[in-house]
Design an enzyme around this catalytic site. Structure first.
Site, short mmCIF file in Angstrom:
data_model
loop_
_atom_site.label_atom_id
_atom_site.label_comp_id
_atom_site.label_asym_id
_atom_site.label_seq_id
_atom_site.Cartn_x
_atom_site.Cartn_y
_atom_site.Cartn_z
N ASP A 130 -4.38 -7.42 -13.26
CA ASP A 130 -3.94 -7.32 -14.67
C ASP A 130 -4.00 -5.89 -15.19
O ASP A 130 -4.39 -5.65 -16.35
CB ASP A 130 -4.80 -8.22 -15.59
CG ASP A 130 -4.62 -9.68 -15.26
OD1 ASP A 130 -3.49 -10.05 -14.92
OD2 ASP A 130 -5.62 -10.42 -15.30
N CYS A 185 -13.39 11.15 2.56
CA CYS A 185 -14.43 10.31 3.20
C CYS A 185 -14.73 10.88 4.57
O CYS A 185 -14.80 10.16 5.55
CB CYS A 185 -14.01 8.85 3.26
SG CYS A 185 -12.52 8.58 4.20
N GLY A 207 -7.99 1.57 -4.78
CA GLY A 207 -9.37 1.35 -5.23
C GLY A 207 -9.72 2.24 -6.42
O GLY A 207 -10.24 1.76 -7.44
N ASP A 254 -7.60 12.53 -3.98
CA ASP A 254 -8.42 11.83 -2.98
C ASP A 254 -7.63 11.93 -1.67
O ASP A 254 -6.91 11.02 -1.28
CB ASP A 254 -8.60 10.37 -3.43
CG ASP A 254 -9.56 9.60 -2.54
OD1 ASP A 254 -10.55 10.19 -2.08
OD2 ASP A 254 -9.31 8.40 -2.31
C1 LIG Z 1 -7.89 8.53 1.34
S1 LIG Z 1 -6.48 7.59 1.12
C2 LIG Z 1 -6.51 7.31 -0.60
C3 LIG Z 1 -7.42 6.19 -1.01
C4 LIG Z 1 -7.23 5.78 -2.47
N1 LIG Z 1 -7.38 6.90 -3.36
C5 LIG Z 1 -8.17 4.68 -2.88
O1 LIG Z 1 -9.20 4.94 -3.49
O2 LIG Z 1 -7.88 3.51 -2.60
C6 LIG Z 1 -5.22 8.77 1.28
C7 LIG Z 1 -3.83 8.26 0.98
O3 LIG Z 1 -2.98 9.41 0.92
C8 LIG Z 1 -1.68 9.02 1.29
N2 LIG Z 1 -0.95 10.26 1.62
C9 LIG Z 1 -0.88 10.96 2.78
N3 LIG Z 1 -0.14 12.06 2.62
C10 LIG Z 1 0.27 12.06 1.34
C11 LIG Z 1 1.07 12.93 0.57
N4 LIG Z 1 1.62 14.04 1.09
N5 LIG Z 1 1.30 12.62 -0.72
C12 LIG Z 1 0.78 11.50 -1.28
N6 LIG Z 1 0.02 10.64 -0.59
C13 LIG Z 1 -0.24 10.92 0.69
C14 LIG Z 1 -1.87 8.05 2.43
O4 LIG Z 1 -0.78 7.16 2.45
C15 LIG Z 1 -3.18 7.36 2.04
O5 LIG Z 1 -2.90 6.13 1.46
#
Ligand SMILES: C[S@@+](CC[C@H](N)C(=O)[O-])C[C@H]1O[C@@H](n2cnc3c(N)ncnc32)[C@H](O)[C@@H]1O
Length: 449
Positions: free
Chosen positions: A287, A368, A245, A317
């Protein structure tokens, strides 16, 4: 008809978490915790969609976007409104809670499925656990969410069993027989919601009109990309990007900035290879592949191809407890120990995020959740960890945050930060329009010795 009796008797937070929140939020309002737990079971009063023109050369005209979305919805009851302060946000009002009568026949669904229904979804077959006896195709049934998770799949349920541990989340029309619903690998919509408790237009994936993409995204998540303020030629790193997102929003904002310098790039990372595959697919659909590169990288030890101190802006995030998500039928999977572990894990990613930012670059941190351990406490930790005595200095950026928390529920050292209005904190009690959320923006300086 609005239902003032929608007091769902569920335990929203574990006891130790509730006590902790109580100790943090008390000064002006000793009823805050009961207001908070009630707010958590209610839907935000707006559904929001982010708008992006389909072509980079097309103007962003929000009136046209609103009209196109309105005709797509084709429903006068749901008026589309342009958000007064967020330039690319359309809102649709959520009404409720509505009074919905309990019917004699019912279907029991899992807690997550029940929450999805409260957020505007129909019931999909895998979410169903059991039904009352003798339900018939096409009849109206009540949907009961099983909160304790103890009911085995396939149960034939009696009305007595509904008296405790279940929440009525709406009524709907049965589109499959009991046998079809409960058979292994059953898919598709089993119940079409006809009488929701909270009524809104629900969008579960992005949709298109002739000229615009409409991407369902909650309001504070949209603000995060604006807070990052991406420029046309920036190199931007999104440390935890799935499901995409914010990465897609950042790219959409970048490409509309004045074309100064060379075209920039977003590197969208996630730890999970499967999620990165889906991220790539999303960028293709929107795209944006020319702007967003997706890669597998663990934020606690970023991929070696990502050079340190090379990004103009970094978004962290972070994975979080999600305690701001609502409507919720209970966030009881988190106790204090788990909240502490989550906050600790975020610090590992935050530390690496700082290392990736260029000298004088921008870092945005968001979650969140409403857990102060993951939010304000992590901000305090970050400022202390990088206080300039070592090789880096991290400072809160000197901007007034939109939606900074104006009410002083916080005590001790945190209160000063809130007063400074340099933290963006959405509080479900105060901010009726959104889920609980948190974000902060920092400037990073490095002293390479
Ligand atoms: C809050 S969500 C991110 C939402 C995203 N930024 C969006 O706006 O659609 C957190 C994400 O961090 C990922 N995650 C968890 N541990 C992680 C790590 N050590 N390194 C990178 N990503 C990680 C998870 O797979 C998850 O998809």
């Amino acid at each position: 008809m609005a239902n003032s009796q929608f007091n769902v008797h569920v335990k929203v937070f574990e006891q130790d978490v509730e006590q902790f929140f109580g100790s943090m939020y008390h000064e002006e309002d000793d009823e805050y915790i009961s207001k908070l737990t009630s707010a958590m079971t209610h839907s935000p009063n707006w559904s929001t969609l982010r708008v992006t023109p389909k072509s980079q050369d097309q103007e962003m005209c929000m009136e046209d976007a609103r009209d196109e979305l309105q005709s797509l919805i084709n429903d006068d009851a749901h008026q589309v409104i342009i958000h007064p302060h967020i330039p690319d946000c359309l809102c649709i009002q959520v009404t409720g809670p509505h009074k919905v009568s309990l019917l004699s026949n019912f279907v029991v669904v899992g807690k997550q499925c029940g929450e999805a229904v409260l957020r505007g979804s129909h019931v999909f077959a895998p979410g169903v656990i059991g039904t009352s006896n003798n339900i018939r195709l096409n009849e109206q049934v009540s949907i009961m969410a099983n909160i304790d998770g103890k009911m085995p799949k396939g149960t034939k349920v009696t009305s007595e069993q509904m008296l405790t541990g279940h929440v009525h989340v709406g009524n709907g029309k049965l589109l499959m027989s009991r046998e079809e619903i409960l058979q292994k690998d059953s898919k598709g919509v089993a119940i079409q919601i006809t009488q929701p408790i909270f009524n809104t237009c629900s969008f579960h994936s992005f949709c298109d009109s002739k000229h615009f993409h409409f991407f369902p995204q909650n309001l504070p998540s949209m603000l995060v990309s604006h807070l990052l303020d991406p420029q046309y030629s920036d190199k931007i790193l999104d440390m935890c990007a799935s499901p995409g997102g914010k990465s897609s929003h950042i790219a959409a904002l970048m490409m509309r900035q004045p074309r100064v310098g060379q075209k920039g790039q977003v590197i969208a990372c996630d730890r999970s290879a499967n999620k990165v595959k889906k991220l790539k697919e999303l960028m293709e659909k929107l795209d944006l592949s020319g702007w967003v590169d997706c890669m597998v990288s663990d934020g606690t030890k970023p991929h070696q191809s990502l050079a340190r101190q090379s990004f103009d802006r970094v978004l962290c995030d972070a994975p979080c407890s999600g305690l701001g998500q609502r409507p919720s039928l209970g966030h009881t999977e988190y106790n204090m120990q788990k909240l502490e572990q989550t906050a600790h894990y975020q610090r590992k990613i935050l530390k690496k995020s700082v290392e990736m930012v260029k000298n004088n670059g921008v870092l945005v941190f968001s979650t969140c959740t409403i857990s102060p351990l993951e939010n304000e406490e992590n901000v305090l930790w970050l400022l202390k960890e990088f206080n300039g005595n070592g090789t880096s200095l991290v400072q809160l950026d000197d901007i007034k945050m939109p939606w900074a928390h104006k009410n002083e529920y916080w005590c001790g050292g945190l209160k000063k930060l809130i007063r400074d209005e340099r933290l963006m904190r959405f509080d479900p009690v105060v901010n009726k329009e959104s889920i609980g959320f948190f974000a902060a923006r920092f400037i990073v300086k490095h002293f390479n010795k």
